[in-house]
Design an enzyme around this catalytic site. Sequence first.
Site, mmCIF file in Angstrom:
data_model
loop_
_atom_site.group_PDB
_atom_site.id
_atom_site.type_symbol
_atom_site.label_atom_id
_atom_site.label_comp_id
_atom_site.label_asym_id
_atom_site.label_seq_id
_atom_site.Cartn_x
_atom_site.Cartn_y
_atom_site.Cartn_z
ATOM 1 N N ASN A 86 -24.439 42.301 35.525
ATOM 2 C CA ASN A 86 -24.796 42.092 34.125
ATOM 3 C C ASN A 86 -23.992 40.926 33.543
ATOM 4 O O ASN A 86 -22.898 40.643 34.003
ATOM 5 C CB ASN A 86 -24.499 43.367 33.310
ATOM 6 C CG ASN A 86 -25.563 44.421 33.504
ATOM 7 O OD1 ASN A 86 -26.734 44.117 33.661
ATOM 8 N ND2 ASN A 86 -25.151 45.684 33.497
ATOM 9 N N CYS A 107 -31.746 46.853 38.212
ATOM 10 C CA CYS A 107 -31.008 47.676 37.262
ATOM 11 C C CYS A 107 -31.400 49.137 37.471
ATOM 12 O O CYS A 107 -32.485 49.431 37.974
ATOM 13 C CB CYS A 107 -31.332 47.237 35.833
ATOM 14 S SG CYS A 107 -30.464 48.151 34.548
ATOM 15 N N HIS A 108 -30.519 50.040 37.069
ATOM 16 C CA HIS A 108 -30.770 51.471 37.271
ATOM 17 C C HIS A 108 -31.660 52.076 36.185
ATOM 18 O O HIS A 108 -32.253 53.130 36.381
ATOM 19 C CB HIS A 108 -29.451 52.255 37.271
ATOM 20 C CG HIS A 108 -28.397 51.679 38.155
ATOM 21 N ND1 HIS A 108 -27.567 50.669 37.756
ATOM 22 C CD2 HIS A 108 -28.040 51.986 39.416
ATOM 23 C CE1 HIS A 108 -26.742 50.371 38.741
ATOM 24 N NE2 HIS A 108 -27.004 51.148 39.756
ATOM 25 N N HIS A 142 -32.687 46.406 29.952
ATOM 26 C CA HIS A 142 -32.010 47.294 28.995
ATOM 27 C C HIS A 142 -32.808 47.511 27.716
ATOM 28 O O HIS A 142 -32.392 48.289 26.866
ATOM 29 C CB HIS A 142 -30.602 46.781 28.651
ATOM 30 C CG HIS A 142 -29.607 47.012 29.735
ATOM 31 N ND1 HIS A 142 -28.259 46.831 29.538
ATOM 32 C CD2 HIS A 142 -29.750 47.410 31.028
ATOM 33 C CE1 HIS A 142 -27.608 47.100 30.670
ATOM 34 N NE2 HIS A 142 -28.504 47.454 31.576
#
Length: 439
Positions: A148, A169-170, A199
Site C-alpha cells: 500500500n 488486496c485482501h 479500499h
Amino acid sequence: MSKITFLGAGSTVFAKNVLGDCMLVPALEGFEFALFDIDEQRLSDSEKMLTNLKENLNKNIQIKAYHDRKEALRDAKYVINAIQVGGYKPSTVIDFEIPKKYGLRQTIADTVGIGGIFRNLRTIPVMLDFAKDMEEVCPNALFLNYTNPMAVLTGVMNRFTNIKTVGLCHSVQVCTKELFRSLGMDPKGVQEKIAGINHMAWLLEVKKDGKDLYPEIKKRAKEKQKTKHHDMVRFELMDKFGYYVTESSEHNAEYHPYFIKSRYPELIDKYNIPLDEYPRRCVNQIENWERMREDLVNNKSLDHTRTKEYGSRIIEAIETDIPFKFGGNVLNTGRLISNLPEKACVEVPCIADRSGITPTYVGDLPEQLAALNRTNINTQLLTIEAAITGKREHIYQAAMLDPHTSAELSLDDIVSLCDDLIEAHGEWLPKFDGSPVLV
C-alpha cells in the site's frame, strides 16, 4: 529453473502465507523462491523459516536469500512485492504525529489522506528502482504488488514502466463473507459483483438463487446500528449511498469528509472510530514478533495450510492455464469503469490464465459511487504528478483535494503541514525541487 522473487521477504509471516501457498502448488515444483530484503536479520529469519517449511512439506524447490537485489530479480518469472518504506519508525510515527499538531487525526493513513500521500511519495522512487532493475534482468516478469498505497503504486508501475503489474488486496475476497457473518446471514451460494477502486470498491450486486439480498442486508444493518459495533462507518455509508464498501470502517472513516471532524468530536464515539489505530497495530506486531519469532523461524515441525491469498492462485492459473477469477487492481485502460478517469487504477474482476491477466469490463458505477471514488482518485493522480515531476506544488494540491484533509484544514495550513512533513521525512523523500524523476 523458473523463479519467483519475493521483495520485502523480511515480512516473515506474509512470506510464509504467500510462498507457503506456492509450495502447495504442484505446478511450481522445481521453482526457485528468491528472497530479498534490506533487513539482513529478517531476511535470514525468513530463509530459515521457509527452508524448514520446504523440508517438512518435502517439496522440490530451492529457497535462496540474496543480498543483491538485481541478482534476486535476475530471470524471475514472477515478482511479489511486500515492502514498507520507512517502517513504523520513523515514517509512520511522522505521518501521524505531525498532522496531529494541526488538529488532523487519522486512523490508518496508508491509502489516501495526508499519511497516504507521504507513504506514496517515499515508496514510488523505490518502486521505480525495482522496475529499472526488472527491465534489465527480468523484463517479462509479472509483478504482483501487495504494498500500500495500492492504487497509486500499481498505477505508477503500469503508467511509467514497462513491467506488467497487478495489485492484490485482501478486502474484496473477504467483503461479502464478513458482512454476512456480521449480520447473521449465510454466505454460501451467494453471487456477488464488486468493482470500484482499492479500499473503496463497491458490492454492486449480491444475490442468491436470483434473489436480491440487499433489502434484507439493509434491514439487518439498520437494526445493528442501534448498538455500537466495529463496522458502523460502512453501515452508515450503505444507508446514505445505497451500497456496501469493501474496506473496513476504520479505513473508510478517513477516506471521506463526514466522520473525523474536530467540530463534531461526538462522531468518534457515535461511529466507534479507532483514531491512531495503525500505530497501535504496529506496536503490537513488533511486540508479538519478538514473542513468536523463535516458534516460527526455528520450528522444524512447521506446517502450512493454503490461505486465501490470491498470489499463488494467479501463478498457478498462469502455469496450468486453468483460469482463476479474482479482484485485481489495474489501470482503467479503455474505461473498464466507464465513469472513472482512464488514468485511474481501478479494482475490477480479472481472469488469470496462460495469457496473463485479463481485466473485465464493468461499465458505469452508480453515479454516487463513482463520485465518491473520484474524490480519492483526484488525490491519487496529483500524488503521482508530484512524484513524477518532482514539483512540490503538486504535493500541496494532492493534500488540498483530499476529502478529509480539506474538510479540516485551511489552504495555508495544508501547505504548512506538507512542508513540515517533507522536512521531517528528510532523506526518506526526494528533494521536490522541480527536477523530473523520469528523463
